[in-house]
Design a protein around this motif. Structure first.
Motif, PDB file in Angstrom:
ATOM      1  N   ASP A 163       6.237   8.474  -0.241  1.00 30.59           N
ATOM      2  CA  ASP A 163       5.326   7.541   0.414  1.00 30.59           C
ATOM      3  C   ASP A 163       5.303   7.846   1.913  1.00 30.59           C
ATOM      4  N   ALA A 164       4.114   7.930   2.463  1.00 29.14           N
ATOM      5  CA  ALA A 164       3.990   8.243   3.884  1.00 29.14           C
ATOM      6  C   ALA A 164       4.759   7.263   4.753  1.00 29.14           C
ATOM      7  N   GLY A 165       4.890   6.017   4.291  1.00 28.46           N
ATOM      8  CA  GLY A 165       5.616   5.030   5.089  1.00 28.46           C
ATOM      9  C   GLY A 165       7.098   5.300   5.192  1.00 28.46           C
ATOM     10  N   GLN A 213       0.844  -1.188   0.000  1.00 29.20           N
ATOM     11  CA  GLN A 213       0.000   0.000   0.000  1.00 29.20           C
ATOM     12  C   GLN A 213       0.886   1.247   0.000  1.00 29.20           C
ATOM     13  N   VAL A 214       0.682   2.121  -0.932  1.00 26.99           N
ATOM     14  CA  VAL A 214       1.479   3.340  -1.057  1.00 26.99           C
ATOM     15  C   VAL A 214       0.551   4.539  -0.910  1.00 26.99           C
TER      16      VAL A 214
END
Length: 578
Positions: free
Chosen positions: A192-194, A6-7
């Protein structure tokens, strides 16, 4: 079958706003430009989504933005952020950066940078003429002398770490401003938030000064126990609201005269019998033991006689004065740390060691100081009895009348320079946080400080007293526009002698019988016919020019009524000409 990762992609500007929230920035004082387009777009997206972000305060001039942020921080202890436009906006902040450096006020100054790509290689590339001419070789050099830390955001992936680092350095003792540059292409990047981590205060936060070694405290206490003429000189201990009461208790217990030389805060009640005034003067030579407490310049050595036998202890968050190329004041014992903690230790040690002889001597000194303080107040009242004449009103009289109208919790911001001692002596402040100044030498700070103080304490009446020279430097058209736009009514009293008396007096000090005196030419006269009140009126405020001394009380009341009704006001007082 494995699920696809998930991006969640967002711009650097998005993570930048998240980072400001995480470090506790409440207000973003802005003077924006083409470099901020990614941030402006992201702010609009957040508002549309109902997300919380720092409140933006748009300031027509960077001087207003910087000093507003400073005033808010001085009242609350919480440093705020300022966002300005590339090298030119940074240049307009340099005076304020100097003032905040010298006053040790935490502040996150940020500026965009001209885009570094020319041919559209990246989002945010150069697309207008100024992008070519607003790129110096070393933008950080403009304020490097005045900041604790300076860097350029290299990549959006480290946005939150960089903001936390800036905040930590700014709020660690001794506090001060920091500077961060933001390239437009970097703000427009997507990540990417991650990949973008947070850096919480409990693991990466600021470090405060501490207490002193018990042996050092004992040595100071022993000196005070036998002192016959102890004094204490301070300037910015009152940045901690607990300091004034503690200094008062120590001074009363040990019979210590307290002086505030060029105070940036109220450090002790000026109604206290222990308050000796603003200049230690002859007491420096008479002292057998002295405490320098959070002070950069305790007196002017060239006109103050010192006693080589005086034993001095220096208690300060910044005892070495590393940012001063030359310093030169005596200290037999240096205790670097939090002055409130250290003075608390000292008071405890004195109480434990106090002998009947010490208590008796301290009580006699306190009685003598009480009489001297009463005599001082009598002299000051006498100076205020003379109202002056038309177009030459007595500043003592004006300030005494002003002092009678203010409540105990109202805030005085004084930038009267050569009338500064008049203001602080006649407008008596007694409570922590009710008197603000700066330790820097850049004029034009008081309007912004007053606005920031009003933002922090909207229930207080905030009075700015400023000379005509400082009023010019304070970008008043910007200040009153902000006051009106954001409903921050401040009361400004301009003490106008139509010139730079500091320039005249400096010339006379060096050349008391020189040609300047002979022909009465000091290059210090300014236009005498300027109506400062009209500047406030132009922004929707109230203005009044005062030439008749008999009209002083009612003029002050009218201005205060306007301020308390929600409008800024300027009272332009005509003093004797320079």
């Amino acid at each position: 079958m494995d699920k696809a990762p998930q991006v969640s992609l967002h711009s650097t500007a998005h993570f930048f706003l998240e980072g400001l929230n995480e470090i506790g920035i409440e207000y973003l004082f802005c003077n924006l430009g083409t470099d901020h387009a990614p941030l402006i777009e992201e702010m609009a997206r957040w508002r549309n989504d109902g997300r919380k972000l720092p409140v933006t305060m748009l300031c027509p001039h960077e001087n207003t933005a910087m000093h507003m942020a400073a005033g808010y921080a001085m009242v609350t202890g919480r440093g705020q952020a300022v966002l300005v436009h590339v090298d030119v906006g940074t240049s307009n902040t340099a005076v304020a950066a100097h003032n905040m450096c010298r006053t040790r006020v935490p502040l996150l100054l940020m500026a965009g940078k001209a885009p570094y790509t020319v041919h559209g290689e990246l989002p945010g590339s150069r697309d207008t003429y100024v992008h070519f001419i607003q790129e110096p070789f070393d933008q950080g050099a403009i304020v490097r002398n005045y900041v604790k830390w300076e860097w350029t955001l290299p990549s959006g992936v480290v946005t939150k770490e960089v903001l936390r680092r800036a905040h930590t350095v700014s709020h660690s003792d001794p506090r001060g401003p920091v500077y961060l540059m933001l390239p437009r292409e970097t703000l427009a990047q997507t990540w990417d938030a991650g990949a973008v981590r947070s850096f919480p205060a409990e693991r990466y936060g600021a470090v405060g000064a501490g207490a002193a070694d018990a042996e050092a405290i004992s040595a100071v206490a022993d000196r005070l126990l036998v002192a016959k003429h102890p004094i204490l000189v301070t300037a910015y201990a009152g940045r901690n609201p607990r300091a004034p009461e503690l200094i008062e208790e120590l001074a009363r217990f040990a019979g210590i005269r307290v002086f505030e030389f060029n105070p940036a805060y109220l450090n002790v009640s000026r109604a206290s019998p222990c308050w000796g005034g603003l200049v230690p003067g002859k007491h420096v030579a008479e002292a057998d033991a002295g405490l320098l407490v959070d002070v950069d310049v305790p007196w002017i050595a060239s006109d103050t006689r010192e006693n080589p036998k005086t034993w001095w202890a220096h208690i300060d968050v910044d005892v070495v004065k590393e940012r001063f190329p030359m310093w030169g004041f005596p200290s037999n014992l240096r205790l670097q740390g939090d002055s409130v903690l250290i003075l608390g230790q000292l008071l405890e040690a004195l109480k434990a060691k106090a002998t009947p002889a010490f208590r008796d001597g301290a009580e006699r000194r306190l009685e003598a100081m009480t009489c001297e303080h009463a005599e001082l107040r009598t002299r000051l009242a006498s100076l205020a009895e003379n109202k002056g004449v038309k177009n030459a009103i007595n500043a003592h009289y004006v300030c005494a009348e002003l002092g009678r109208t203010l409540g105990e919790d109202d805030i005085l911001v004084s930038e009267a320079v050569r009338n500064g001692s008049v203001v602080l002596n006649q407008v008596v402040r007694t409570r922590p946080g009710t008197a603000l100044g700066v330790s820097g030498g850049g004029l034009g700070w008081s309007s912004g400080i007053a606005l920031g103080a009003k933002l922090a304490r909207p229930e207080a009446t905030v009075v700015q007293v400023v000379g005509d020279g400082g009023f010019y430097f304070g970008t008043p058209s910007s200040a009153y526009a902000v006051a009106s736009q954001y409903r921050l009514p401040i009361f400004t009293v301009v003490l106008d002698n139509a010139g730079w008396s500091a320039v005249k007096e400096a010339t006379l000090r060096m050349y008391p019988d020189g040609q300047s005196k002979a022909i009465e030419e000091f290059q210090a006269l300014l236009a005498p016919g300027v109506d400062f009140a009209k500047i406030c009126e132009a922004a929707g405020g109230y203005g009044e020019t005062l030439t008749d001394p008999d009209a002083v009380p009612e003029a002050i009341r009218r201005c205060l009524a306007e301020v308390r009704g929600g409008r800024p006001a300027v009272l332009h007082v005509k003093l004797p000409l320079l």
